[in-house]
Scaffold this motif. Structure first.
Motif, short mmCIF file in Angstrom:
data_model
loop_
_atom_site.label_atom_id
_atom_site.label_comp_id
_atom_site.label_asym_id
_atom_site.label_seq_id
_atom_site.Cartn_x
_atom_site.Cartn_y
_atom_site.Cartn_z
N GLN A 128 0.81 -1.23 0.00
CA GLN A 128 0.00 0.00 0.00
C GLN A 128 0.85 1.28 0.00
O GLN A 128 0.61 2.17 -0.83
CB GLN A 128 -0.98 -0.02 1.19
CG GLN A 128 -2.08 -1.06 1.03
CD GLN A 128 -2.96 -1.16 2.26
OE1 GLN A 128 -2.61 -0.70 3.35
NE2 GLN A 128 -4.13 -1.78 2.09
N GLN B 197 2.45 1.84 -3.46
CA GLN B 197 1.52 2.34 -4.47
C GLN B 197 1.26 3.83 -4.27
O GLN B 197 1.16 4.59 -5.23
CB GLN B 197 0.19 1.56 -4.39
CG GLN B 197 -0.82 1.97 -5.45
CD GLN B 197 -0.30 1.78 -6.87
OE1 GLN B 197 0.23 0.74 -7.20
NE2 GLN B 197 -0.43 2.82 -7.70
N LYS B 198 1.18 4.24 -3.01
CA LYS B 198 0.99 5.65 -2.70
C LYS B 198 2.18 6.48 -3.21
O LYS B 198 2.01 7.57 -3.76
CB LYS B 198 0.83 5.83 -1.19
CG LYS B 198 0.46 7.24 -0.77
CD LYS B 198 0.25 7.31 0.75
CE LYS B 198 -0.05 8.74 1.19
NZ LYS B 198 -0.22 8.84 2.66
N ASP C 129 1.94 6.87 -6.99
CA ASP C 129 0.95 7.89 -7.37
C ASP C 129 1.50 9.30 -7.17
O ASP C 129 1.24 10.21 -7.98
CB ASP C 129 -0.33 7.71 -6.54
CG ASP C 129 -1.04 6.39 -6.84
OD1 ASP C 129 -0.77 5.81 -7.92
OD2 ASP C 129 -1.83 5.93 -5.99
N THR C 130 2.26 9.49 -6.10
CA THR C 130 2.85 10.81 -5.83
C THR C 130 3.86 11.18 -6.90
O THR C 130 3.87 12.31 -7.40
CB THR C 130 3.55 10.81 -4.44
OG1 THR C 130 2.60 10.47 -3.44
CG2 THR C 130 4.15 12.17 -4.14
#
Length: 836
Positions: free
Chosen positions: A563, A566-567, A570-571
């Motif tokens: 998790q 993935q964050k 995205d950033t």
């Protein structure tokens, strides 16, 4: 029997005779008294006996030739020969590793008087504890044990045997710490390196000019007692390409109506004249690659390395000069007919008996932007692998010398987000340069004030570097004020006041904190625990429960990692979208800053020609780097720099992805402590704990390498897109060529900007995604370890209880002696006070 004899037998690959020597009470003193019959009684087998006699003769010879002036005590010379990594023995157990943390007295200075100025803490730490073993002996002993265990594993190729053999093979880990040394010619780099490692005459200085293209690595000779220089050449084909470029560059400039020859012309002339004298001026390219010019260096023609060996540093330095230096302006060096540095890619100098270089390599680095592609690629690889960088400049203009700061800024992205550098040391040399006065009080008073002022000015200048802050914290920057000359003479200053010992202690701490021994012994302890645990079937009925519990824990831990990654992805995607947008709107301004500098067009013509001939980058005579690809990439890198530094910090105390890898845990220690029903599988759980630590160490290493590729992919994509444009610009000749080169570059970027910057973004994100997949795949290997360690029949494997006990003892001792915080992570100590 004492540790000296035990170490020697292990070092000479005769450890199977240790018990025999112990039974006969052979200690160090008795060892030197052994005669032919005694040796025959101790070692009845001819082969090992012949090896022992040869090694003993060499040992006696070294002891007899030890110079008492270079040791701290009569025993010091003998101590130096006990290091299993520095003896000239073909039967050496582990030549690629070292005994860096031996708790014996360190040779930190040239006169062997380090005990006079070592700190109490340092001296205490260097003393061996009663009954303890050196790290060198421990590593050698455990490696011998693991080789013995590997040979005893059954020949049948079942899953467990394959698994165990692979795990033993994977124990070998050896990573050297690289320290990159930058600085202009005359700044005192060679003198500094010589003083720090205690070899006054190793690297030549003063007599002839330093060459600006040759990379020189200095490391320990782990195999024998000679001084060595391993010279790696570029290929003949690469020299032909470079020669074509050099001759064409001069040919183009010959047609210009300039008032004076520019610096870039002179650099090219210097390079050709070094190798060919005046002959190149009336020869064609084909003539200049004739083999007759390389008769002295047949290795170059054969694409092999040239090895120079000597008994002394001074002798090696004299042999090496033509490969690393250039003729001086005052005529010195005339006895050298040809200078071969234009053909040299890299020189590795190896020094015997160098404790400070056991795990450390010092690299004297030229500037980047080299016309030779393989040299430029090597430069980027080495710079990106430096854990520390030394910027060397003279103290009297440390804060105002633009070249030192240009070096720091131009290398910033290569060593920061695009590298793995943790520390920048700004080293101001020649701090005692105040004339020949012998008034010690006056000298010290002047130096005290001058050093304080220099450090304040340098730190003030450093705070202005906005670009630097994107990659490094303030804590990573330190200033040193040193005097190599005074350190060697020790007439007017104490060693501490020269600050050379501070750099030496820093190197020693890098060696002491090197985790190779602990990692190897920890891994060996885990493997032996698994072997011994797998032999017992007592806990077989309970294995299913613990196996199920660990697999469930694995799922939870993988989710906790997936998790945040993935964050992060995205950033980065959001940042890069913004970076692409800015790049498209700013490309004209960026190009103008490079293509239209504030200088005469005729002077810039030669520089731009070098830029396009060299694929977009060039280092000028004044050592200022021009990198068009980096300029075009700047909006993209600016958009991610802050996030990248947080995600992939170079500092050892912080882990990647905000520490999620380091926090991964199956909590096997808790299971052993709290779950009594799992007591019978305790050895297997110990193995899983060590496997977990090994896997995290391996992952951090993978991430460290991959993150450099990810960051550098932005500029590499831009560079790839610009290649054809540079080729076209390089063909431009005649009147108006400067204007036409500029137009060719501008038109290409205008036409490709919508694709080029977007592609750079996509490539980076793809590589980041690949890294995330790789991390999860590596973590999943723990599933196999769980399954094989808890659910596999181990009846056929050998009993290793004795070996496990021995390795556990070593492992416990290493953990007990580990150091929490090395001095180089602490604040700067105060400048030494003056003495009345």
């Amino acid at each position: 029997m004492d540790d000296f004899v035990r170490n020697k037998l292990t070092e000479w690959d005769l450890s199977e005779w240790i018990e025999k020597f112990q039974a006969q009470r052979i200690d160090k003193k008795n060892l030197y008294c052994l005669g032919h019959q005694e040796i025959t009684d101790l070692i009845p087998i001819v082969g090992p006996r012949a090896r022992f006699k040869r090694e003993l003769e060499l040992l006696k010879k070294k002891q007899n030739t030890t110079n008492p002036k270079t040791v701290d005590s009569p025993a010091q010379g003998e101590q130096n020969t006990t290091n299993p990594e520095t003896v000239d023995s073909p039967a050496q157990v582990c030549p690629s590793t070292s005994a860096s943390s031996d708790k014996v007295k360190r040779k930190l200075d040239l006169q062997g008087e380090s005990s006079k100025w070592q700190s109490p803490t340092k001296k205490q730490r260097c003393e061996p504890r009663p009954g303890s073993y050196s790290e060198g002996f421990i590593l050698s002993d455990v490696k011998t044990i693991m080789r013995y265990v590997q040979k005893r594993l059954p020949a049948q190729d079942n899953k467990l045997n394959q698994f165990l053999k692979k795990k033993i093979g994977d124990l070998e880990i050896d990573k050297r710490e690289l320290i990159g040394v930058f600085g202009k010619t005359g700044a005192g780099k060679s003198s500094l390196i010589n003083a720090v490692i205690g070899e006054k005459n190793l690297l030549p200085y003063g007599r002839v000019k330093a060459c600006t293209t040759v990379m020189i690595k200095v490391e320990a000779n782990m195999l024998h007692q000679r001084y060595e220089a391993d010279i790696e050449f570029i290929t003949k084909e690469e020299w032909k390409d470079e020669l074509w470029s050099l001759l064409n560059f001069l040919g183009d400039n010959a047609n210009r109506d300039d008032d004076q020859e520019d610096d870039e012309d002179q650099d090219t002339v210097d390079k050709l004249s070094a190798l060919y004298g005046e002959e190149w001026k009336d020869k064609s390219l084909e003539n200049l690659i004739d083999n007759k010019y390389f008769k002295e260096i047949p290795e170059f023609l054969l694409s092999k390395r040239k090895l120079l060996t000597s008994e002394s540093a001074k002798e090696l330095s004299a042999k090496l000069v033509k490969y690393t230096r250039s003729e001086s302006s005052d005529g010195e060096g005339k006895e050298v007919k040809r200078w071969y540095w234009p053909l040299v890619k890299c020189v590795t100098v190896r020094v015997p008996n160098s404790d400070l270089l056991q795990h450390v390599t010092l690299v004297d680095l030229p500037g980047n932007g080299d016309r030779n592609k393989s040299r430029d690629k090597m430069w980027k690889g080495v710079v990106g692998s430096c854990s520390t960088v030394w910027i060397v400049t003279e103290i009297n203009r440390a804060a105002t010398e633009t070249e030192a700061w240009d070096i720091l800024e131009s290398a910033c992205s290569f060593i920061g987000n695009g590298g793995e550098c943790q520390r920048i040391h700004f080293i101001c040399t020649k701090s005692d340069d105040i004339g020949d006065t012998d008034d010690r009080d006056a000298v010290r008073a002047f130096i005290f004030q001058n050093n304080i002022q220099a450090k304040e000015e340098v730190n003030k200048e450093f705070r202005k570097l906005r670009e630097f802050k994107k990659h490094f914290s303030d804590e990573s920057f330190k200033v040193f004020t040193v005097s190599s000359k005074e350190f060697l003479k020790q007439k007017r200053l104490t060693p501490e006041e020269t600050e050379i010992p501070r750099l030496q202690e820093f190197l020693q701490e890098l060696n002491d904190c090197h985790s190779e021994t602990l990692n190897y012994v920890s891994g060996a302890h885990g493997i032996l625990s698994l072997i011994q645990g797998a032999r017992s079937r007592a806990g077989a009925d309970k294995n299913t429960g613990v196996c199920r519990e660990l697999k469930e824990k694995m799922k939870q831990e993988l989710k906790k990692i997936r998790q945040p990654m993935q964050k992060t992805y995205d950033t980065f995607e959001r940042c890069l979208i913004e970076g692409v947008k800015k790049s498209k709107s700013s490309w004209e301004r960026l190009l103008k800053s490079v293509l239209h500098p504030r200088m005469k067009g005729s002077a810039f013509h030669g520089i731009l020609k070098c830029v396009v001939l060299n694929g977009g980058s060039h280092q000028t005579k004044k050592k200022k780097l021009i990198n068009l690809n980096m300029t075009l990439t700047s909006c993209l890198t600016d958009s991610i720099d802050e996030e990248f530094k947080k995600t992939f910090p170079n500092e050892a105390k912080c882990g990647p992805f905000n520490g999620i890898i380091n926090s991964f845990s199956l909590e096997t220690e808790r299971l052993m402590r709290e779950r009594q029903e799992y007591k019978d599988v305790e050895l297997q759980l110990i193995f899983l704990k060590t496997e977990e630590e090994k896997m995290k160490t391996k992952l951090n290493k993978i991430i460290r390498e991959q993150k450099k590729m990810i960051y550098n992919s932005l500029m590499e994509t831009i560079e790839e897109n610009m290649k054809e444009c540079y080729r076209e610009a390089a063909k431009i000749r005649g009147e108006g060529s400067l204007k036409n080169m500029r137009s060719t570059i501008e038109n290409h970027v205008r036409e490709s900007k919508d694709i080029m910057f977007q592609r750079a973004k996509n490539v980076m994100l793809e590589q980041l995604r690949n890294l995330m997949v790789l991390i999860l795949r590596e973590l999943n290997t723990m599933q196999e370890s769980i399954e094989l360690s808890l659910n596999t029949d181990g009846d056929s494997i050998p009993d290793v209880s004795d070996e496990l006990q021995m390795v556990k003892k070593h492992y416990d001792e290493l953990k007990e002696s580990s150091i929490d915080l090395p001095p180089y992570m602490r604040a700067d100590p105060p400048v030494p006070a003056t003495h009345s």
